[in-house]
Write a protein that holds these residues in place. Sequence first.
Motif, PDB file in Angstrom:
ATOM      1  N   ALA A  87       0.821  -1.211   0.000  1.00  0.00           N
ATOM      2  CA  ALA A  87       0.000   0.000   0.000  1.00  0.00           C
ATOM      3  C   ALA A  87       0.855   1.260   0.000  1.00  0.00           C
ATOM      4  O   ALA A  87       0.341   2.370   0.201  1.00  0.00           O
ATOM      5  CB  ALA A  87      -0.913   0.005   1.222  1.00  0.00           C
ATOM      6  N   GLY A  88       2.165   1.098  -0.225  1.00  0.00           N
ATOM      7  CA  GLY A  88       3.052   2.251  -0.269  1.00  0.00           C
ATOM      8  C   GLY A  88       3.443   2.792   1.092  1.00  0.00           C
ATOM      9  O   GLY A  88       3.925   3.922   1.195  1.00  0.00           O
ATOM     10  N   GLN A  89       3.247   1.979   2.135  1.00  0.00           N
ATOM     11  CA  GLN A  89       3.591   2.439   3.477  1.00  0.00           C
ATOM     12  C   GLN A  89       4.990   1.968   3.875  1.00  0.00           C
ATOM     13  O   GLN A  89       5.291   0.783   3.786  1.00  0.00           O
ATOM     14  CB  GLN A  89       2.569   1.925   4.496  1.00  0.00           C
ATOM     15  CG  GLN A  89       2.856   2.346   5.925  1.00  0.00           C
ATOM     16  CD  GLN A  89       2.871   3.853   6.090  1.00  0.00           C
ATOM     17  OE1 GLN A  89       1.904   4.528   5.782  1.00  0.00           O
ATOM     18  NE2 GLN A  89       3.983   4.399   6.544  1.00  0.00           N
ATOM     19  N   GLU A  90       5.816   2.897   4.329  1.00  0.00           N
ATOM     20  CA  GLU A  90       7.170   2.574   4.748  1.00  0.00           C
ATOM     21  C   GLU A  90       7.311   2.666   6.263  1.00  0.00           C
ATOM     22  O   GLU A  90       6.492   3.296   6.942  1.00  0.00           O
ATOM     23  CB  GLU A  90       8.171   3.532   4.089  1.00  0.00           C
ATOM     24  CG  GLU A  90       8.188   3.441   2.565  1.00  0.00           C
ATOM     25  CD  GLU A  90       9.163   4.425   1.958  1.00  0.00           C
ATOM     26  OE1 GLU A  90       9.637   5.330   2.680  1.00  0.00           O
ATOM     27  OE2 GLU A  90       9.463   4.304   0.760  1.00  0.00           O
ATOM     28  N   VAL A  91       8.369   2.062   6.772  1.00  0.00           N
ATOM     29  CA  VAL A  91       8.692   2.141   8.190  1.00  0.00           C
ATOM     30  C   VAL A  91       9.564   3.370   8.414  1.00  0.00           C
ATOM     31  O   VAL A  91      10.362   3.758   7.557  1.00  0.00           O
ATOM     32  CB  VAL A  91       9.427   0.864   8.639  1.00  0.00           C
ATOM     33  CG1 VAL A  91       9.867   0.965  10.099  1.00  0.00           C
ATOM     34  CG2 VAL A  91       8.517  -0.347   8.450  1.00  0.00           C
ATOM     35  N   ALA A  92       9.408   4.003   9.587  1.00  0.00           N
ATOM     36  CA  ALA A  92      10.153   5.227   9.903  1.00  0.00           C
ATOM     37  C   ALA A  92      11.546   4.887  10.419  1.00  0.00           C
ATOM     38  O   ALA A  92      12.064   3.801  10.167  1.00  0.00           O
ATOM     39  CB  ALA A  92       9.378   6.047  10.922  1.00  0.00           C
ATOM     40  N   SER A  93      12.157   5.810  11.146  1.00  0.00           N
ATOM     41  CA  SER A  93      13.491   5.569  11.696  1.00  0.00           C
ATOM     42  C   SER A  93      13.601   6.198  13.071  1.00  0.00           C
ATOM     43  O   SER A  93      12.801   7.054  13.455  1.00  0.00           O
ATOM     44  CB  SER A  93      14.569   6.146  10.780  1.00  0.00           C
ATOM     45  OG  SER A  93      14.521   7.563  10.804  1.00  0.00           O
ATOM     46  N   CYS A  94      14.600   5.793  13.808  1.00  0.00           N
ATOM     47  CA  CYS A  94      14.940   6.387  15.103  1.00  0.00           C
ATOM     48  C   CYS A  94      16.441   6.655  15.095  1.00  0.00           C
ATOM     49  O   CYS A  94      17.081   6.593  14.060  1.00  0.00           O
ATOM     50  CB  CYS A  94      14.545   5.449  16.239  1.00  0.00           C
ATOM     51  SG  CYS A  94      12.791   5.017  16.275  1.00  0.00           S
ATOM     52  N   GLY A  95      16.981   6.953  16.261  1.00  0.00           N
ATOM     53  CA  GLY A  95      18.415   7.145  16.348  1.00  0.00           C
ATOM     54  C   GLY A  95      18.883   8.525  15.921  1.00  0.00           C
ATOM     55  O   GLY A  95      18.082   9.434  15.691  1.00  0.00           O
TER      56      GLY A  95
END
Length: 322
Positions: A87-95
């Motif tokens: 569905a075009g959804q990506e995971v974010a990031s931290c750090g």
Amino acid sequence: MTKKPEVKVDLKNLKAGGFIKERGKDLFTVRLRMPGGRLPVERLQKIAKVAEKYGGEFVHLSVRQSIELINIHFKDFDSVVAELAEAGQEVASCGPRLRVPVACGGCEYNPNGLMDTQQAALEVDKELFGTMTGHHKFKVGFSGCPHDCPKAAINDVGFVGAVQPGWDKNKCLVCGLCISACREGAIVPDEDQRPVFLAENCLYCGDCVKLCPSEAWQTLQKGYSVYAGGKWGRRPMVGTLVATFLSADQVIDIVREIMVWYQGQAAGMGRIRLGEVLLQKGIESLIERLRIKFPNQIKLGTAPPAVIDRQLRGEAIGTDDR
């Protein structure tokens, strides 16, 4: 029977990719990438299906406009990422990197909005998301008007939409609408009830321009007020104003310039945020750098970020000297 080798999980790398370790064994929270907090309904439906299939009984709405999937087992990471990608959804990031920008609705449908914050957030996310700082997290926020719903000034770099008004006395009907509408006392009546503009009180909200029936109040310039050095957390800090009326096409450049200054000045200082570097190194160094590229927008003589003291003072709570 051959014993299967134990799978080792690199928590630091996982967190960098938006997978955050939970209390439960082998369980993680998965933070999703949603610049500006905008989420198409079809994508929301897909997220709900993935959460129901792999997660717990609920999802979490973070304070930075993201959905977090709860109770995801690390063995399901590949499946979760693949199905969200459908569905075009990506995971974010931290750090220690630039995080997903937050933004209000801007001027698209909000009557108070002065700037297209959604477009700005998308552009920053596309160009700079995940950029390593080498020191700490780096947050960017966009507010379309001085109501500042996303609290731009507590981001490392925050933007607030602004309009500088100008008055044409020849067009003025002396209706008094601008005087009654200005909540900051920036427009007051003279002895003939004609408006007098007190620029030092103006928050650049543009209400006078919007309400004027004769177009006596007009926009002289429009853009973003830019704040640097804000943060929340254990030791909050309100960012300081470094630029005014920055145009939309200069947003990415100023974020990049501030990040480069931060990366260089914070070398050897450990895990430290931009605002703390500004306090230790002095804001003049940053201002001088920004003046080279943005000579007409940079504010001279600006104060350092303001530290918010959250400590309790006086006698300790809960003690009894009797």
